[in-house]
Design a protein around this motif. Structure first.
Motif, short mmCIF file in Angstrom:
data_model
loop_
_atom_site.label_atom_id
_atom_site.label_comp_id
_atom_site.label_asym_id
_atom_site.label_seq_id
_atom_site.Cartn_x
_atom_site.Cartn_y
_atom_site.Cartn_z
N THR A 1 -7.10 -1.05 -2.92
CA THR A 1 -6.58 -1.53 -1.65
C THR A 1 -7.63 -1.43 -0.55
OG1 THR A 1 -4.86 -1.23 0.03
CG2 THR A 1 -5.55 0.74 -1.16
N GLU A 2 -7.61 -2.41 0.35
CA GLU A 2 -8.47 -2.40 1.53
C GLU A 2 -7.77 -1.71 2.70
OE1 GLU A 2 -11.65 -3.43 1.70
OE2 GLU A 2 -11.43 -3.68 -0.47
N HIS A 3 -6.51 -1.36 2.49
CA HIS A 3 -5.73 -0.70 3.54
C HIS A 3 -6.34 0.64 3.91
CE1 HIS A 3 -2.18 1.02 5.53
NE2 HIS A 3 -2.29 2.06 4.73
N SER A 15 0.82 -1.22 0.00
CA SER A 15 0.00 0.00 0.00
C SER A 15 0.85 1.26 0.00
CB SER A 15 -0.93 -0.01 1.22
OG SER A 15 -1.81 -1.10 1.17
N PHE A 16 2.04 1.18 -0.62
CA PHE A 16 2.94 2.33 -0.61
C PHE A 16 3.55 2.54 -1.99
CE2 PHE A 16 2.62 0.95 3.73
CZ PHE A 16 2.50 2.14 4.42
N PRO A 36 -9.87 10.03 -4.87
CA PRO A 36 -10.84 11.06 -4.48
C PRO A 36 -10.48 11.79 -3.19
CG PRO A 36 -11.98 9.10 -5.23
CD PRO A 36 -10.52 8.75 -5.19
N GLU A 37 -9.93 11.08 -2.20
CA GLU A 37 -9.59 11.74 -0.94
C GLU A 37 -8.46 12.75 -1.13
OE1 GLU A 37 -8.77 8.87 2.08
OE2 GLU A 37 -10.81 8.07 2.08
N LEU A 38 -7.53 12.46 -2.03
CA LEU A 38 -6.46 13.41 -2.33
C LEU A 38 -6.97 14.55 -3.21
CD1 LEU A 38 -3.54 10.92 -3.05
CD2 LEU A 38 -4.07 12.08 -0.90
N ALA A 39 -7.82 14.19 -4.17
CA ALA A 39 -8.36 15.21 -5.08
C ALA A 39 -9.17 16.26 -4.32
CB ALA A 39 -9.22 14.55 -6.15
N LYS A 90 -7.44 3.97 0.94
CA LYS A 90 -8.37 2.86 0.75
C LYS A 90 -9.20 3.08 -0.51
CE LYS A 90 -12.00 0.16 3.01
NZ LYS A 90 -12.81 -0.02 4.24
N GLY A 91 -9.37 2.02 -1.30
CA GLY A 91 -10.15 2.11 -2.52
C GLY A 91 -9.28 2.17 -3.76
N ARG A 92 -9.71 2.95 -4.75
CA ARG A 92 -9.09 2.98 -6.07
C ARG A 92 -7.99 4.03 -6.12
NH1 ARG A 92 -9.72 5.50 -11.17
NH2 ARG A 92 -9.82 4.05 -12.95
N ASN A 93 -6.76 3.58 -6.27
CA ASN A 93 -5.60 4.44 -6.43
C ASN A 93 -5.11 4.33 -7.87
OD1 ASN A 93 -4.56 5.22 -3.43
ND2 ASN A 93 -5.47 3.17 -3.44
#
Length: 266
Positions: free
Chosen positions: A257-259, A135-136, A152-155, A193-196
């Protein structure tokens, strides 16, 4: 360990007036060599893609050379000699793996043997190495190739580009590793978490006339309407239609990722 691998330099196949899409595992490689009608006659980009079938990682190198592709070819050949060592290091936990791989690459680039080879090539290249493990995300950047991470969280905070375009840095005839202090940047990023969506590109995309792809939000918005391969093809089609001269090479892939990414304590 089974590793899928692919490497290419633009003078092998320049893709002038031509869009090419390849898959290497989950990674999509898109190339457009530029329009002959705009004056393009060569392609000096290059790339190296490795992905493990058994382990959870991708290793990529993106290159944008000047004058000739000789410097890109030298870098690819050099990194290939480190393949078994890099693959072994990427079996370690991400923190250790990134530190060790970064040290390995820098030590090779700083070596007298490599610097002597650089003096014999015509031209120089920007260099961007990006590794995703677990996850990195980790990168080593010399010059002006671009790494975006779309989530989305970064956007929501207008965060897209992870490295910065750094001018007057190269590997080759003019070589940052000949300086008293070699100039480069490196970093690491936790995936959410989710789509990266991990997206690398040379600057033909961002400098295309009559487009605004220098703003990564425009790329993010486009991919909200297309899948990964379709989005890469759409970007290359748009710059082809705008009669771009410079070549563009894109490496793009999705990690779900589920992380749970880090959150503030309050």
């Amino acid at each position: 360990m089974t590793i899928l691998e692919y490497s290419w330099v633009g003078r092998e196949e320049p893709y002038l007036d031509e869009i090419d899409i390849q898959h290497v595992g989950r990674m999509v490689l898109g190339r457009f060599g530029g329009n002959r009608t705009a004056g393009q006659y060569k392609n000096e980009d290059g790339c190296l893609l490795w992905t493990s079938i058994n382990q959870d990682w991708e290793f990529t190198v993106l290159l944008d050379a000047h004058t000739t592709a000789e410097s890109a070819e030298l870098v690819i050949q050099t990194v290939k000699t480190l393949k078994s060592e890099i693959a072994a290091l990427l079996m370690m936990p991400p923190g250790e793996a990134f530190e060790q791989v970064g040290g390995l690459l820098l030590n090779k680039f700083k070596s007298q043997d490599f610097k002597a080879k650089c003096k014999k090539v015509i031209g120089e290249t920007a260099f961007l190495c990006v590794i995703r493990q677990s996850s990195f995300l980790w990168w080593l950047s010399i010059g002006d190739c671009i790494l975006h991470l779309f989530h989305p969280e970064l956007a929501a905070f207008k965060e897209y580009q992870q490295n910065h375009r750094s001018f007057y840095e190269w590997v080759g005839k003019v070589n940052t590793f000949d300086l008293p202090v070699p100039c480069y940047s490196s970093g690491a990023k936790e995936l959410r978490k989710g789509r990266n969506h991990i997206f690398l590109t040379t600057d033909g995309l961002t400098e295309c006339p009559n487009t605004n792809f220098a703003d990564p939000k425009e790329i993010f918005n486009l991919f909200s309407m297309f899948g990964n391969e379709e989005g890469v093809r759409e970007l290359l089609t748009l710059i082809k239609d705008k009669n771009v001269r410079d070549s563009t090479t894109i490496i793009s892939w999705i990690i779900d990722t589920e992380h749970e990414g880090s959150k503030p304590s309050s």
